[in-house]
Enzyme design. Structure first.
Site, PDB file in Angstrom:
ATOM      1  N   ASP A 103     128.813  36.908  54.249  1.00 44.72           N
ATOM      2  CA  ASP A 103     128.527  36.444  52.895  1.00 44.72           C
ATOM      3  C   ASP A 103     127.080  35.913  52.834  1.00 44.72           C
ATOM      4  O   ASP A 103     126.154  36.651  53.164  1.00 44.72           O
ATOM      5  CB  ASP A 103     129.583  35.398  52.492  1.00 44.72           C
ATOM      6  CG  ASP A 103     129.496  34.926  51.061  1.00 44.72           C
ATOM      7  OD1 ASP A 103     129.865  35.685  50.155  1.00 44.72           O
ATOM      8  OD2 ASP A 103     129.049  33.776  50.854  1.00 44.72           O
ATOM      9  N   TYR A 152     130.428  34.744  37.898  1.00 42.87           N
ATOM     10  CA  TYR A 152     130.426  33.497  38.670  1.00 42.87           C
ATOM     11  C   TYR A 152     129.029  33.019  39.027  1.00 42.87           C
ATOM     12  O   TYR A 152     128.732  31.820  38.960  1.00 42.87           O
ATOM     13  CB  TYR A 152     131.320  33.627  39.914  1.00 42.87           C
ATOM     14  CG  TYR A 152     130.735  34.400  41.071  1.00 42.87           C
ATOM     15  CD1 TYR A 152     130.269  33.741  42.216  1.00 42.87           C
ATOM     16  CD2 TYR A 152     130.655  35.786  41.045  1.00 42.87           C
ATOM     17  CE1 TYR A 152     129.736  34.435  43.284  1.00 42.87           C
ATOM     18  CE2 TYR A 152     130.130  36.495  42.108  1.00 42.87           C
ATOM     19  CZ  TYR A 152     129.661  35.828  43.221  1.00 42.87           C
ATOM     20  OH  TYR A 152     129.133  36.521  44.272  1.00 42.87           O
ATOM     21  N   TYR A 233     122.970  29.542  45.239  1.00 44.00           N
ATOM     22  CA  TYR A 233     122.957  30.413  44.065  1.00 44.00           C
ATOM     23  C   TYR A 233     121.829  30.016  43.116  1.00 44.00           C
ATOM     24  O   TYR A 233     121.238  30.879  42.455  1.00 44.00           O
ATOM     25  CB  TYR A 233     124.304  30.334  43.339  1.00 44.00           C
ATOM     26  CG  TYR A 233     125.448  30.846  44.172  1.00 44.00           C
ATOM     27  CD1 TYR A 233     125.761  32.202  44.189  1.00 44.00           C
ATOM     28  CD2 TYR A 233     126.204  29.974  44.955  1.00 44.00           C
ATOM     29  CE1 TYR A 233     126.813  32.681  44.965  1.00 44.00           C
ATOM     30  CE2 TYR A 233     127.255  30.445  45.732  1.00 44.00           C
ATOM     31  CZ  TYR A 233     127.556  31.801  45.738  1.00 44.00           C
ATOM     32  OH  TYR A 233     128.582  32.276  46.504  1.00 44.00           O
ATOM     33  N   HIS A 297     137.468  39.942  51.331  1.00 43.02           N
ATOM     34  CA  HIS A 297     136.145  39.332  51.508  1.00 43.02           C
ATOM     35  C   HIS A 297     136.028  38.516  52.796  1.00 43.02           C
ATOM     36  O   HIS A 297     135.036  38.617  53.519  1.00 43.02           O
ATOM     37  CB  HIS A 297     135.805  38.450  50.301  1.00 43.02           C
ATOM     38  CG  HIS A 297     134.445  37.831  50.386  1.00 43.02           C
ATOM     39  ND1 HIS A 297     133.287  38.577  50.387  1.00 43.02           N
ATOM     40  CD2 HIS A 297     134.052  36.529  50.490  1.00 43.02           C
ATOM     41  CE1 HIS A 297     132.242  37.770  50.486  1.00 43.02           C
ATOM     42  NE2 HIS A 297     132.667  36.529  50.548  1.00 43.02           N
TER      43      HIS A 297
END
Length: 321
Positions: A103, A152, A233, A297
């Site tokens: 990730d 998201y 993010y 995931h």
């Protein structure tokens, strides 16, 4: 999961303190977790790597677990993250290491390979492939344009918004929602809905994780919070600006990419075609792609044995070269 004896320490690197867990001796293998995890997500791989003659080191990345968590999103740029890891290599006295990333850890691994290929023997990227930098559109502009304001990543941009939404649930429920996610479509909430409300809480635990293991995650995030992790993010546009000098650069480090065919978005928007096609291999010339059928995931936990074997065989191949 019995980890046996592991060594915990905090290491000063790049102006912050990182907590790391280590086991074994031999060639250094850095294990880089993603969102929302910490070093514990590598519990299945740490002892196995040590038993195969490797020095496994799993840090809590900045903002996570027992590592420092700067407040500003600007402190979470990919240059900061790569610098943290170069500092770890220096601390352990290693010119080069193998890097295994999942990730966000994969994203960091890809960029560390771009920025400092001299410090990597090989890269294993899990779930997230290398995508070239868009020469025109910043990431958030791209995501909002393609997936909307309820995507998201779009929702995570506003400081405090996701934190407030997460806080309406207990930490164990938040962990269940994220770690056991089995959606294959992009995470886009309904209009006016928070992403944490949109992601369902599974009624039954899958066989690959226990309530006790989930509680370990919950307890750690209750201590450390979510702002540090969400700042990754919030630094995406900054990363785009900072990575401009590497526009068009290739990842020359020997690489294995591992993904489950039920990965979020894998069969939408051309991801499968991309990772199996010529474009990805053109950007990463020394590339091996492994697609695990039925994998989601968090595949390094869900299919821990298979992923561990893929890691070991790759490391052994490169060690023998």
């Amino acid at each position: 999961m019995d980890l046996g004896e592991v060594n915990h320490q905090r290491i000063k690197t790049n102006g912050i303190w990182l907590h790391v867990v280590e086991k074994g001796s031999g060639p250094l293998v850095l294990l880089l977790h993603g969102f929302p995890e910490f070093w514990y997500s590598w519990r299945h791989q740490i002892t196995l790597l040590a038993n195969h003659g490797y020095h496994a080191v799993a840090p809590d990345l900045r903002g996570y677990g027992d590592s420092d968590s700067p407040l500003s999103p600007n402190s979470y740029s990919v240059l900061h993250l790569a610098g943290d890891l170069v500092g770890l290599l220096d601390y352990f006295g290693e010119q080069q290491a193998f890097v295994v990333g999942h990730d966000w850890g994969a994203f960091i691994g890809w960029h560390l390979s771009l920025f400092r290929p001299d410090r990597l023997k090989g890269l294993i990227a899990i779930s997230v492939p290398y995508f070239p930098r868009d020469p025109v559109a910043k990431p958030i502009e791209f995501f909002r344009g393609n997936f909307g304001d309820e995507f998201y990543i779009s929702q995570f941009q506003e400081p405090g918004r996701a934190e407030r939404a997460f806080a309406r649930y207990d930490y164990l429920t938040v962990m269940k929602k994220f770690l056991m996610i089995n959606k294959t479509d992009p995470l886009i909430a309904s209009s006016g809905m928070e992403i944490i409300d949109y992601v369902q809480t599974p009624a039954v635990l899958p066989p690959w994780i226990t309530e006790e293991e989930l509680q370990v995650y919950a307890d750690k995030f209750e201590e450390s919070g979510f702002t540090g992790p969400l700042n990754y993010y919030r630094a995406m546009d900054l990363n785009w600006e900072l990575s401009a000098p590497w526009q068009g650069a290739k990842v020359t480090v020997p690489t294995k990419y591992i993904v489950g065919d039920k990965e979020i978005g894998f069969d939408t928007y051309g991801t499968r075609e991309y990772v199996q096609g010529d474009t990805f291999k053109g950007l990463v010339p020394d590339l091996e792609v492994v697609i695990l059928e039925g994998g989601h995931h968090f595949i390094h936990e869900e299919r821990a044995h298979e992923v561990s074997q893929e890691i070991i065989t790759f490391l052994q191949k490169l060690s023998a070269d």
